[in-house]
Design a protein around this motif. Sequence first.
Motif, PDB file in Angstrom:
ATOM      1  N   ASN A 247     -95.327  46.486  36.282  1.00 31.95           N
ATOM      2  CA  ASN A 247     -95.132  45.193  35.610  1.00 31.95           C
ATOM      3  C   ASN A 247     -93.676  44.814  35.398  1.00 31.95           C
ATOM      4  OD1 ASN A 247     -97.894  44.578  35.402  1.00 31.95           O
ATOM      5  ND2 ASN A 247     -98.098  45.800  33.551  1.00 31.95           N
ATOM      6  N   GLY A 248     -92.765  45.382  36.198  1.00 37.66           N
ATOM      7  CA  GLY A 248     -91.358  45.024  36.097  1.00 37.66           C
ATOM      8  C   GLY A 248     -90.596  45.773  35.022  1.00 37.66           C
ATOM      9  N   LYS A 434     -92.006  41.267  40.593  1.00 41.16           N
ATOM     10  CA  LYS A 434     -92.914  40.791  39.545  1.00 41.16           C
ATOM     11  C   LYS A 434     -92.666  39.324  39.262  1.00 41.16           C
ATOM     12  CE  LYS A 434     -96.347  41.885  36.996  1.00 41.16           C
ATOM     13  NZ  LYS A 434     -97.577  42.416  37.600  1.00 41.16           N
ATOM     14  N   GLU A 437     -94.320  37.332  41.947  1.00 41.09           N
ATOM     15  CA  GLU A 437     -95.769  37.340  41.741  1.00 41.09           C
ATOM     16  C   GLU A 437     -96.169  36.312  40.681  1.00 41.09           C
ATOM     17  OE1 GLU A 437     -99.018  40.257  39.608  1.00 41.09           O
ATOM     18  OE2 GLU A 437     -97.433  41.212  40.805  1.00 41.09           O
TER      19      GLU A 437
END
Length: 449
Positions: A247-248, A434, A437
């Motif tokens: 998730n970064g 991320k 995305e």
Amino acid sequence: MLKRSLDEKLFLQLKEKMSQGLLPQWVITDPDIYQLEMENIFERTWQFLGHETELKHNGDYVTRWLGRDPVLLVRNNNGEIKAFLNSCSHRGTQLCTADRGNKKAFTCPYHGWTYNNDGDLIGVVADNRVFGGEMDKSDWGLRPIPKVDSYQGMIFGCLDENAESLDDYLGDMKWYLDMLLGRSDGGMEVIGLPQRWVAKANWKSTTENFAADPYHVQTTHRSTVELGISPSDPFYAGYGHQVVCDNGHGINVITSKTGKARVKYQSMPEEMWPMFEKNLTPEQNDIMSKVTVFVGGVYPNLSFVSPIHGTEGHLHNYLNFRLWRPVGPEKVEVWCWFFIDKLAPEEYKKAAYKGYLGSFGPSGTLEQDDTETWARIVEVSGGSMMRNKELSYNNVSNYLMGHNRVEPDSSFPGPGTAYPTTYLDALAKSMHEKWLEYISRDLLVGEER
């Protein structure tokens, strides 16, 4: 078709360049990109609102932000922490303008509607004489933030009621947050008010700088080397591991050329060491006993640094949180908190706070170095060559440090993907992936990507 001016060709070009370790520079301050970031990142992800020690007593409150949305964070009369949109439900006026305080009720300055600490509407000026008995006050309370949760005393909020849980969002990053915030009995506390100022910068640059870029330290903060505060070895901030989590999120565990710090446990008082050994796993304890600096972040806009800084010949450790709130493509509001162990000796706390003020915040030496660099990025971003979406001028940024060259270190004891150096673009690339995305979500209208 695509929303706004971002056509499919640009989107595919962006994706292709990023896979090569390159980031087109036009995306940094592009207005259309910024709107997508607000809608698809800051309206959908979990973001830091504050720490439980900022709300010690019933009735304590602070005002914060989730992107563009003002938040009223309050501890109610039952000791529960609640978060509401900081806006009167009558005409939408910002309800509370103070940074913090203690109140039993909040009264709107526009028409006098009053709410209690549970967000219930409890008072309406002239009441039945102007609205009649048919108005149900329970329909007009403050609007709660859709999702609020906490971890290790950190309070997070999310505007997307369908978002994954905070626990799932943090994932493996929790293991490292436990080291930072849960090492001692009683945990950490916030000392003083968070410093706050506006910088000429883009939030992506500031987040990446703190969370993923130890490489800049030797050059940007050269003055600390010249003053003898930092080592002269140009690789001194590169020793250790860069850890990429989902998730970064990620963290840099900076040690030294020998793999150990020159002072154990970041110079924390020796009487506290047994607490660290008790509260941490053997693997966490091993990492913490050897680290010089922890620096990393929770995506999208929370960064942290746990350094060793000296004042008057003595070294001290503390934890600094900073939040980068976008207030435009070329402007960011910086929030900066000082954390330290609740059970640390009071004299140690005072000395550590003094070291923090000398390094960070608008008057800190390190902060001034960074702020100037961020402004220079923004200053050139308005030019034709920088904004050219066709990349006619090869206007791409280089994220090739370690690209296809540095392999993960399978012997590292913590979760995530750990690389045996912090002079690396692995975490920055993970953050950008991320980001892509998120901004590409719902980008194609009526088509499958």
